[in-house]
Write a protein that holds these residues in place. Structure first.
Motif, PDB file in Angstrom:
ATOM      1  N   GLU A 170       6.409  18.462   7.059  1.00 35.09           N
ATOM      2  CA  GLU A 170       7.129  19.497   6.321  1.00 35.09           C
ATOM      3  C   GLU A 170       6.177  20.342   5.487  1.00 35.09           C
ATOM      4  N   ALA A 171       5.143  19.719   4.929  1.00 34.75           N
ATOM      5  CA  ALA A 171       4.156  20.480   4.160  1.00 34.75           C
ATOM      6  C   ALA A 171       3.393  21.440   5.057  1.00 34.75           C
ATOM      7  N   ASN A 222       7.086  28.258  10.546  1.00 37.18           N
ATOM      8  CA  ASN A 222       7.887  27.434  11.445  1.00 37.18           C
ATOM      9  C   ASN A 222       7.671  27.835  12.895  1.00 37.18           C
ATOM     10  N   TRP A 223       7.496  26.840  13.753  1.00 39.94           N
ATOM     11  CA  TRP A 223       7.518  27.038  15.201  1.00 39.94           C
ATOM     12  C   TRP A 223       8.746  26.305  15.727  1.00 39.94           C
ATOM     13  N   PRO A 224       9.531  26.927  16.589  1.00 39.18           N
ATOM     14  CA  PRO A 224      10.768  26.295  17.049  1.00 39.18           C
ATOM     15  C   PRO A 224      10.530  24.915  17.670  1.00 39.18           C
ATOM     16  N   GLN A 268       4.250  20.235  14.087  1.00 45.11           N
ATOM     17  CA  GLN A 268       3.236  20.636  13.112  1.00 45.11           C
ATOM     18  C   GLN A 268       2.054  19.665  13.084  1.00 45.11           C
ATOM     19  N   LEU A 269       2.243  18.455  13.612  1.00 48.36           N
ATOM     20  CA  LEU A 269       1.199  17.425  13.580  1.00 48.36           C
ATOM     21  C   LEU A 269       0.870  16.970  14.990  1.00 48.36           C
ATOM     22  N   ALA A 313       9.019  22.014  22.358  1.00 48.04           N
ATOM     23  CA  ALA A 313       8.734  22.753  21.121  1.00 48.04           C
ATOM     24  C   ALA A 313       7.691  23.820  21.392  1.00 48.04           C
ATOM     25  N   ALA A 314       7.645  24.783  20.498  1.00 47.55           N
ATOM     26  CA  ALA A 314       6.534  25.734  20.463  1.00 47.55           C
ATOM     27  C   ALA A 314       5.441  25.156  19.569  1.00 47.55           C
ATOM     28  N   TYR A 315       4.186  25.457  19.893  1.00 49.66           N
ATOM     29  CA  TYR A 315       3.049  24.907  19.148  1.00 49.66           C
ATOM     30  C   TYR A 315       2.106  26.032  18.735  1.00 49.66           C
ATOM     31  N   SER A 316       1.679  25.977  17.490  1.00 46.86           N
ATOM     32  CA  SER A 316       0.698  26.935  16.997  1.00 46.86           C
ATOM     33  C   SER A 316      -0.596  26.822  17.786  1.00 46.86           C
ATOM     34  N   GLU A 317      -1.202  27.979  18.044  1.00 47.26           N
ATOM     35  CA  GLU A 317      -2.529  27.999  18.676  1.00 47.26           C
ATOM     36  C   GLU A 317      -3.616  28.347  17.666  1.00 47.26           C
TER      37      GLU A 317
END
Length: 815
Positions: free
Chosen positions: A150-151, A158-160, A169-170, A391-395
């Protein structure tokens, strides 16, 4: 000149190595009196299992305890050990952590030596000068994983994602945060071995032995990564299959490639296609050694467009393999409880069901070596997802660096395994981007496509070019085609279960079905070990804790459709929904196999469970094979007969997935369902099916005089049998007292001998209702009048007699 090297010394910091660990809560919403209080810990382990062993928490799987323990995932935890180390004269000391879960700060003797943020990779920290001769203290402090996720979302955006926690996120096991079949038990801890390595000169950093085949010769290309502390040269040797290759390595060389050739090598094959010979490999670098095993084979996937679209044909040693498989999830929600034996037992479930492939799903973990070793030995192909799911993931950084580090390590570690058949970029994320309303919240931000279409295929091409790569599942192998198009590549079928009747399976013609399935409850003893509602009810409070699917029990009810009547009591609910699950999945697979060679494989969701739960699994969380498992054993048989409707009428579809031609005589009998099972009509014909082939034969144009009291029995001379019913069971006349049964004690349990006097559909025995340790060897047996079947039960003493609900059939549901 080659100088001697001081041997690499290993100091085991696991509990089994003698280290005494404690874990304590540092900060969080913990019960009174727990903050700062040390609790004995086991390493490898997890905080949940440590608290459970210490009596600090109840069993997370029992009743509604799961929600009562959510505070654990929001708490910061500190693992601590003290140990005495003896200096050994080596130049360098490193702390090697094979798995830390997940966001952690590592401190040795009060000095921070590193931080981690990835459960899926190992870490190596230089502790030279920090480690001292004598007493040392090691502390590893873990952030609460839910709080950390959450942090990260608050910081990075936010990524869906699916489910309620932002697991994307992790770099942590996604299903650990809860899934539609798994509990929300977000863990922390030292989950894989940890040790100190002390060394001088040069050591082996990594070994990547890639075994291939050229003609009838085995070629092993061994890539060895090296680490150095000085300018000492070294001798590197590779031994395999009676051959030995040695080279002198100059100081500072970071990687070496050695090619070994074995004449007339024995090829490794998946089960059902040949043997599984494995060759020992020893890599020696002065006094440092690495040991492993390889199997010589080639793997390829054909996705070249054809007149029907895009196939997905997996070939081993140039031979196409029809895939009969299942999806694999982590075999326990607390993965550190898994052992070599538990893995072997679960993979044997796949073997015994006739499977030849397991797909390691992307919401889990890169599995233990014990998993892949068992697959190598038993001939089970492994489809390995990279760990991205739904999920979507940050690049962006820091996630991108972690993704590359974990992927490099995973490919390096797993590439040696003969069973490794496919690397797959993700689970459902390409499909998600197209259909799951991600584009608005993403607002143009990268969402993971760069991983699946660029980074990961490049890493596989670099590190494991012998193994095929797919960008995702489902995937159509063309960026301009919908990723879940039945005509192209791999397909997931989830409108069945979620929205429509299971007869919808016949509307699809998938080239390769890599996910599909239907729910059913676990064994009665498994369910009642954790659900204590009084009275027991499908919609009871604790029952719903152990049903994670959205509207899952409503879908179970709706899924009965016209196939089976709604239950009268909880015993009937349990049996009817288990039976419906088995029938639904078998219905789909029989249809898929009847499409061969258009369809080239089916991978059912799912083989196993990670706790006691109502789910799609064939084997429940206590290891009991559900009726679905027995259905899979039948429809995944090497040779399958199934009656299928076609435009021309009924056909007998035969799929011969063996290397021998199938030549037999077929007898088609139209029978009465009642006592005596009168033969109303009968015809015979010759069946010829070439090896690894399929055939369709029109059945006699039989018209039932009374479809409610007649059925077709299709029997091959080799005892392979298929049935066809003109109406659903809710309209079929089935006798209530269609069989007799008696019990006979044996040396290891007992037999139950059943003899039918009328059509007996889908007969099952549930000995776990009498003793949870009991196991039965067969299930879902259909008997025509006059036939008998013997169930063999092990693990329990013989009862005096058997009755409802220990022995069940479809007959007693429709009375």
């Amino acid at each position: 000149m080659t100088a001697p090297v001081t041997s690499l010394k290993t100091f085991d910091l696991c509990t089994a190595g003698g280290a005494a660990w404690t874990v304590s809560a540092v900060e969080g919403p913990v019960p009174d009196g727990l903050i700062g209080r040390p609790v004995p810990a086991t390493v490898p382990g997890e905080v949940h299992t440590d608290l459970l062993a210490a009596g600090e928490i109840p069993d997370p799987f029992d009743g509604d305890n799961e929600s009562k323990l959510h505070w654990i995932g929001r708490t910061r935890w500190s693992y601590r050990t003290s140990f005495a180390w003896v200096a050994d004269g080596n130049d360098r000391q490193e702390l090697v952590a094979e798995g830390l879960d997940t966001v952690a700060t590592v401190t040795l003797n009060g000095q921070e030596i590193g931080r981690t943020a990835n459960q899926h990779r190992s870490y190596r920290f230089d502790v030279t000068g920090v480690l001292v001769a004598g007493d040392n203290e090691l502390v590893i402090e873990f952030e609460g994983p839910v709080a950390a996720a959450e942090a990260a979302r608050a910081k990075n955006g936010n990524w869906p994602h699916t489910n309620h926690h932002p697991y994307n996120q992790l770099r942590k096991m996604a299903s650990n945060f809860g899934w539609d079949w798994g509990p929300d038990v977000a863990t922390a801890g030292i989950w894989r071995p940890i040790r100190i390595e002390s060394w001088s000169g040069v050591r082996i950093d990594s070994v990547r032995p890639l075994a291939g085949v050229v003609g009838d010769r085995g070629v092993l290309t061994t890539h060895v990564g090296l680490a150095w502390t000085d300018n000492t040269s070294a001798t590197l040797t590779v031994e395999v299959g009676g051959t030995q290759q040695a080279v002198t390595v100059e100081p500072g060389t970071r990687s070496v490639e050695i090619v070994s050739t074995i004449d007339a090598v024995d090829l490794w094959w998946p089960r059902g296609h040949g043997e599984q010979p494995l060759y020992d490999v020893t890599v020696t670098l002065n006094a440092d050694e690495w040991h492993g095993r390889v199997g010589f084979r080639t793997m390829s996937v054909d996705t070249a467009p054809d007149d029907d679209g895009t196939p997905f044909v997996l070939s081993v040693n140039g031979k196409p393999i029809y895939i009969r498989g299942a999806n694999w999830i982590p075999d326990d929600a607390f993965v550190t409880r898994l052992t070599t034996q538990t893995y072997r037992t679960s993979i044997q479930d796949a073997v015994d069901a006739g499977m030849n492939l397991l797909r390691v799903w992307g919401g889990g973990i890169y599995e233990s070596e014990a998993f892949y070793d068992a697959c190598d030995e038993l001939g089970i192909l492994v489809w390995q997802d990279f760990l991205f799911a739904c999920a979507a993931y940050s690049e962006d950084e820091p996630l991108r660096t972690e993704v590359e580090a974990e992927a490099r390590e995973a490919v390096t570690r797993l590439s040696k395994h003969a069973s490794l058949a496919v690397w797959n970029g993700n689970n459902e994320n390409l499909w998600g981007y197209v259909e799951w309303s991600w584009r608005v919240p993403l607002a143009g931000r990268p969402w993971g496509a760069g991983y699946y279409l660029d980074l990961l295929p490049k890493l596989v091409a670099e590190l494991d070019p012998r193994t095929p790569y797919a960008a995702g599942s489902p995937y159509s192998f063309d960026r301009f085609i919908h990723p879940n198009d039945e005509r192209h590549g791999t397909m997931h079928i989830w409108d069945v279960w979620n929205q429509v009747d299971y007869t919808t399976y016949r509307k699809y013609k998938p080239r390769f079905a890599s996910e599909f399935g239907f729910q059913g409850p676990p064994a009665w003893s498994t369910l009642t070990s954790v659900v204590h509602d009084v009275p027991l009810d499908p919609y009871g409070e604790q029952m719903l804790v152990h049903q994670k699917a959205s509207d899952g029990n409503l879908k179970l009810e709706r899924g009965l459709g016209a196939h089976l009547p709604k239950w009268k009591n909880i015993d009937d609910w349990h049996w009817a929904t288990q039976l419906n699950q088995a029938r639904a999945v078998a219905y789909g697979i029989e249809h898929f196999r009847s499409l061969f060679p258009l369809n080239t494989g089916a991978v059912v969701w799912q083989l196993n469970d990670n706790w006691p739960v109502v789910s799609w699994a064939a084997v429940d969380g206590h290891g009991i094979r559900k009726p679905l498992w027995y259905a899979l054993k039948r429809v995944y048989a090497d040779r399958l007969l199934t009656v299928q409707p076609r435009e021309v009428g009924l056909v007998l579809a035969a799929h011969n997935d063996t290397d021998e031609n199938w030549s037999t005589e077929i007898t088609v009998t139209r029978r009465s369902t009642g006592r005596g099972g009168e033969a109303l009509a009968q015809e015979t014909f010759a069946l010829e099916v070439a090896a690894r082939s399929g055939a369709l034969n029109a059945l006699p144009d039989e018209v039932a005089a009374d479809p409610t009291s007649e059925y077709l029995e299709v029997r091959a001379a080799d005892v392979t049998t298929a049935f066809w019913y003109f109406v659903e069971d809710t309209s079929l006349q089935l006798a209530a007292d269609a069989y007799t049964a008696h019990v006979a004690a044996t040396t290891d349990g007992y037999d139950v001998i059943v003899t039918a006097n009328a059509l007996t559909k889908d007969l099952c025995l549930f000995p776990d209702r009498l003793d949870p340790a009991a196991r039965v060897d067969s299930g879902l047996v259909t008997l025509s009048p006059g036939e008998s079947h013997t169930f063999h039960v092990t693990g329990a003493a013989a009862p005096e007699q058997l009755a409802y609900p220990v022995i069940r059939s479809a007959n007693d549901l429709v009375q």
